[in-house]
Design an enzyme around this catalytic site. Structure first.
Site, PDB file in Angstrom:
ATOM      1  N   SER A 112       0.625  -1.047  -0.017  1.00 51.00           N
ATOM      2  CA  SER A 112       0.255  -0.021   0.042  1.00 51.00           C
ATOM      3  C   SER A 112       1.032   1.272  -0.004  1.00 51.00           C
ATOM      4  O   SER A 112       1.918   1.289   0.707  1.00 51.00           O
ATOM      5  CB  SER A 112      -0.757   0.104   1.130  1.00 51.00           C
TER       6      SER A 112
ATOM      7  N   HIS B 127      -2.577   7.440  -4.498  1.00 48.33           N
ATOM      8  CA  HIS B 127      -2.600   5.946  -3.613  1.00 48.33           C
ATOM      9  C   HIS B 127      -2.907   4.980  -4.464  1.00 48.33           C
ATOM     10  O   HIS B 127      -3.327   4.962  -5.459  1.00 48.33           O
ATOM     11  CB  HIS B 127      -4.006   6.188  -2.594  1.00 48.33           C
TER      12      HIS B 127
ATOM     13  N   ASN C 134      -2.973   0.426  -3.942  1.00 45.86           N
ATOM     14  CA  ASN C 134      -2.822  -0.723  -3.222  1.00 45.86           C
ATOM     15  C   ASN C 134      -3.149  -1.910  -4.000  1.00 45.86           C
ATOM     16  O   ASN C 134      -3.865  -1.955  -4.722  1.00 45.86           O
ATOM     17  CB  ASN C 134      -3.916  -0.638  -2.068  1.00 45.86           C
ATOM     18  N   VAL C 135      -2.374  -2.922  -3.543  1.00 45.16           N
ATOM     19  CA  VAL C 135      -2.633  -4.476  -3.991  1.00 45.16           C
ATOM     20  C   VAL C 135      -2.550  -5.316  -3.005  1.00 45.16           C
ATOM     21  O   VAL C 135      -1.523  -5.426  -2.313  1.00 45.16           O
ATOM     22  CB  VAL C 135      -1.831  -4.945  -5.553  1.00 45.16           C
ATOM     23  N   ARG C 136      -3.572  -6.538  -2.609  1.00 50.59           N
ATOM     24  CA  ARG C 136      -3.500  -7.238  -1.761  1.00 50.59           C
ATOM     25  C   ARG C 136      -4.037  -8.550  -1.885  1.00 50.59           C
ATOM     26  O   ARG C 136      -4.740  -8.600  -2.687  1.00 50.59           O
ATOM     27  CB  ARG C 136      -4.314  -6.524  -0.463  1.00 50.59           C
TER      28      ARG C 136
ATOM     29  N   HIS D 287      -5.950   7.403 -16.153  1.00 54.64           N
ATOM     30  CA  HIS D 287      -6.741   6.462 -16.394  1.00 54.64           C
ATOM     31  C   HIS D 287      -6.808   5.546 -17.756  1.00 54.64           C
ATOM     32  O   HIS D 287      -6.986   4.319 -17.470  1.00 54.64           O
ATOM     33  CB  HIS D 287      -8.287   7.187 -16.659  1.00 54.64           C
TER      34      HIS D 287
ATOM     35  N   HIS E 112     -20.538  12.437   3.359  1.00 58.52           N
ATOM     36  CA  HIS E 112     -21.113  13.569   4.094  1.00 58.52           C
ATOM     37  C   HIS E 112     -20.808  14.995   3.576  1.00 58.52           C
ATOM     38  O   HIS E 112     -21.523  15.934   3.914  1.00 58.52           O
ATOM     39  CB  HIS E 112     -20.182  13.571   5.621  1.00 58.52           C
TER      40      HIS E 112
END
Length: 299
Positions: free
Chosen positions: A91, A105, A107-109, A144, A174
């Site tokens: 991450s 950002h 992340n690979v998991r 993209h 919110h």
């Protein structure tokens, strides 16, 4: 048989390759901080603060396990509550100093556990997203476009599906506002079988540097003044709000007894909040919200 050793080796090599590329760009080395977790596992945090390019950033590897899944991991799979589990991933979050360079950002998991019949249950997750402070259409299209290239070999429907998922996930409910211009996001993914699902995750991880480095190199030399830094600090507040209120990865790390310093390295170093502040009409600051944070197709 799931080959977790091969997944771990890939993730460690990905961390090394990304850090090497970022150190080349910044000119300052990343701190190397290994840690262990009392319940099982550990990780390697690679962190930079007050660099030449990055005000703060981290590229973290973790491989952790436990006896009981935390609530954030079983929200969509209540039948797995109370099961042993194992998770590993890379991450990263980068907060450049120049406000014309976006925060990013990635992340690979991989996650594995067992179901009520003691059968193996596994899935991959990850993605990447871009959070500009001053929008450039060509940057969003490039980012993209690389995401789409990474996914298309595994199915033409994956990019639009994961792009929509990213738009919906990185959204501050919110405030009724997107965190950035998005990218791709996926979770609980195993539908291609283990080998192809793993390959798809690797394709996303390997796409990070081609997606982000050209944008950074293009924008990092743009002059900026206190006005841009002030707006950057204000917008970073939205990043903090999302990570603390909504982000599943942050919640999972804290709920599972993860290393707090590594989990919260995603926070920017300088942030401002103002009461009901609005940017000047028709300014570049106002343009960020009206033109770039509204969900749209970039490729």
């Amino acid at each position: 048989m799931i080959d977790t050793h091969t997944i771990k080796n890939y993730l460690l090599s990905l961390q090394r390759e990304i850090v090497a590329s970022l150190e080349e760009l910044d000119g300052k080395p990343f701190l190397n901080d290994s840690w262990e977790r009392a319940e099982g596992g550990g990780g390697i945090s690679r962190v930079i603060e007050e660099g030449n390019v990055f005000e703060r950033g981290g590229v973290n590897f973790s491989h952790v396990m436990g006896e009981k899944l935390p609530p954030s991991a079983v929200a969509a799979r209540p039948e797995l509550a109370g099961k042993k589990w194992e998770a590993m991933g890379v991450s990263l979050v980068l907060h450049p100093r120049n406000p014309y360079v976006p925060t990013v950002h990635m992340n690979v998991r991989f996650f594995t556990t067992r179901d009520e019949n003691d059968a193996s249950v596994w899935w991959f997750g990850g993605g990447m997203d871009l959070t500009p402070y001053y929008g450039f259409e060509e940057d969003a299209r490039h980012f993209h476009g690389i995401c789409k290239q990474a996914l298309t070999p595994y199915g033409a429907e994956l990019y639009p599906r994961f792009k929509k998922w990213c738009d919906e996930y990185f959204y501050l409910k919110h405030r009724k506002e997107a965190r950035g211009v998005g990218g791709v996001f996926f979770d609980d993914f195993n539908e291609l079988g283990f080998d192809e699902s793993f390959s798809m995750m690797k394709s996303v991880g390997d796409a990070f540097i081609p997606a982000y480095r050209p944008i950074l190199e293009q924008r990092v030399t743009i002059p900026f003044a206190e006005r841009e830094r002030d707006f950057q600090a204000y917008r970073r507040g939205r990043y903090v709000e999302f990570n603390l209120v909504f982000d599943r990865g942050t919640h999972f790390g804290l709920q599972s007894g993860g290393r707090t310093e590594s989990i919260l390295m995603s926070m920017p170093p300088i942030v401002k909040w103002r009461y009901d502040w609005k940017p000047e009409a028709n300014s570049r600051e106002a343009n960020l919200v009206t033109e770039f944070l509204a969900h749209r197709d970039w490729v």
